[in-house]
Every structure is written in C-alpha cells, then in structure tokens.
Design an enzyme around this catalytic site. Structure first.
Site, PDB file in Angstrom:
ATOM      1  N   ASP A  93       7.489   9.172 -16.649  1.00 32.70           N
ATOM      2  CA  ASP A  93       8.690   8.360 -16.845  1.00 32.70           C
ATOM      3  C   ASP A  93       9.767   9.076 -17.657  1.00 32.70           C
ATOM      4  OD1 ASP A  93       7.743   6.229 -15.363  1.00 32.70           O
ATOM      5  OD2 ASP A  93       6.778   5.287 -17.088  1.00 32.70           O
ATOM      6  N   GLU A  94       9.789  10.399 -17.604  1.00 31.85           N
ATOM      7  CA  GLU A  94      10.785  11.157 -18.353  1.00 31.85           C
ATOM      8  C   GLU A  94      11.549  12.134 -17.465  1.00 31.85           C
ATOM      9  OE1 GLU A  94       9.195  12.940 -21.875  1.00 31.85           O
ATOM     10  OE2 GLU A  94       8.282  11.073 -22.597  1.00 31.85           O
TER      11      GLU A  94
END
Length: 295
Positions: free
Chosen positions: A239-240
């Site tokens: 999620d980055e």
C-alpha cells in the site's frame, strides 16, 4: 523504448488515426522542438500536448496526442532517432485501442461493479476479457456483465502456483493492466515486480493510521472528519506504491459506522475508476516513487 503491440490493425491506410506519444528523459534543451519536428515529418497534427520537468529528479515528461494518416510504425520510426539522441523512454500508443484489463476481486463487489458499469457505458476505454477471484461470491456479477470468471483460490500452500497461473492468464489474454478491485490477498514481491507499472490497487485512505480489520469502524471510533480512498500502483511495499488518484469526503459525528462503510465504498469505486481511466488514456508516467498525471 517500445511501440505498442497491436492485436490486429485493420484500419485502412488512408483513414485518420489518433496516437498518444509519451516520453521521459533527462531534462535538456531542444526536446519539444525535436519531438514536434519529427511528428511534423509524418504529417501529424498535434491535438494535445503537456509537459513537466521534475525538480526532484531532473526528468522531463511529455504526453502528446496526434492525428495523422500515417500508420503507427511510421510515427514510431520518425521519433526513434529523437529518442536515441535524448536517451528517452518512448512509447507510441493507438489512442483508439482499449486497454485490455484483468480485474481481480474477492468478496466485495462495489469496485468491480463500478468498473464494469462504466466500461459498458463507454466511460472507460478498457476491455475486460476476464475476472479473476479467490472466491466464488462475485461470479453472478461477472455473468450479469457477460465477462468470463476464473476462480483461482489462494492458500498458504498454493500461493506460488496460483500466482504463476495468474501470469499465464496475463500472457494468454495479452493483458495491459491488472486492477485489484478490493482483492484481499497480498501479492508476492516477485509478482509485484513482474507487474511493475501495470497493476493498480485501491485502499481506504486511513492507512497507516487505521490498519487491519474494520478500518471504517476504527475511524468512526476516533471521530474522523474526512474519509477517502487512494488508488496506486502495486509495489512490494504494501500500500505504498506511486499514487495515481485520491479522493476524500467529509463525515460527521452523527453518522454511523455503517454509513461510513457505505460512503467509503462509493469513494473507493470512483477513485479506482478514475485511476484506471487515466492509466488507459496513457496519462500516468512514473517518476520514481511518484507519478506525473497529465489530466
């Protein structure tokens, strides 16, 4: 450097054609002049042009939409010497060719439904040859839209085999982009690298403050005033990945956790569809851990 592969270009040689040219290279004088001149040689009419120089990386980015009678290979040929001279990453896309999109999902159908509805309504320039899911729950939705549904269960013991099968499907169906529409499995680092720059995920914008289960309930308990969603490219850093699009909406103390969930689903669907639209229109270029979005 690449020229987009075609699945069978049958456009008559004399018909007007529309292409998208995207490029990136170290910023230096003369890029726009050289690109414009090369396009002029093939009779291209520039209908849209955007450029950006990244102050952090010193990289120049450009997206040009053109109309011409010339075939795609001829446009590419005129730009190739320019690409070599400036050390460019150059792509030439057929603007009329929808992006072949494999959608992955689990049990929640809101993001999948938004994508399929917008595609059917002509709002997304994508074609969806298949949907892949680790559960059977959304098969009826796929059947409603007439899209083949592949059930690909994932367990701790078969994860590598399941991901190998996924890559086979990507190759078999000539997939341009993989969209994780609330697909609740973490992709392996190897798969993330294999799909680098062509896999898009959606998550609630509470991360990292509200990780784990029931994020909307966590947000409600903390009295948040904004909720939203983030669409990003998939990387090995969970999620980055580089962010493509974000949206937030206001909420208040009078709303229930269930209302947060409903509002959040709406935002997730819209945000993911927007990110897919921009990717399919070749408006998103990678700048390290960031994106340049020509919208």
């Amino acid at each position: 450097m690449s020229i987009e592969s075609s699945t069978g270009d049958t456009t008559p040689a004399t018909a007007a054609r529309n292409y998208i040219v995207t490029l990136s290279c170290a910023d230096q004088p003369g890029i726009v002049h050289a690109v414009s001149g090369a396009l002029l040689q093939t009779g291209c009419n520039i209908t849209e042009s955007q450029q950006f120089e990244s102050p952090e990386t010193g990289t120049f980015f450009m997206r040009v939409a053109v109309a011409t009678d010339a075939p795609q290979a001829e446009v590419w040929g005129s730009l190739e010497p320019v690409s070599q001279a400036f050390g460019m990453q150059l792509d030439v896309f057929d603007a009329g060719r929808p992006a072949r999109t494999l959608i992955m999902c689990s049990r929640e159908g809101h993001a999948l439904n938004d994508l399929l509805f917008q595609q059917r309504a002509g709002m997304l320039s994508i074609e969806v040859p298949l949907i892949v899911s680790n559960h059977e729950d959304l098969r009826p939705m796929a059947e409603f839209y007439g899209v083949p549904f592949v059930h690909l269960p994932v367990t701790r013991d078969n994860k590598s085999d399941a991901e190998a099968r996924l890559l086979e499907l990507v190759a078999e169906h000539k997939i341009d982009v993989v969209v994780l529409a609330r697909y609740m499995q973490i992709l392996s680092d190897d798969l993330c690298r294999e799909l680098n720059g062509r896999a898009i995920n959606i998550h609630h914008s509470f991360l990292p403050s509200f990780k784990g289960a029931r994020p909307y309930h966590q947000a409600h308990a903390r009295g948040v005033k904004l909720i939203g969603a983030t669409a990003h490219y998939v990387t090995a850093d969970l999620d980055e990945g580089p962010i493509i699009e974000q949206e937030v909406i206001r909420v208040n103390h009078a709303q229930t956790p269930q209302q947060f969930v409903s509002l959040g689903r709406d935002v997730e669907g819209r945000t993911l569809a927007t990110a897919v639209r921009w990717h399919a229109q070749h408006r998103v270029l990678l700048d390290g851990t960031r994106t340049v979005v020509f919208n």
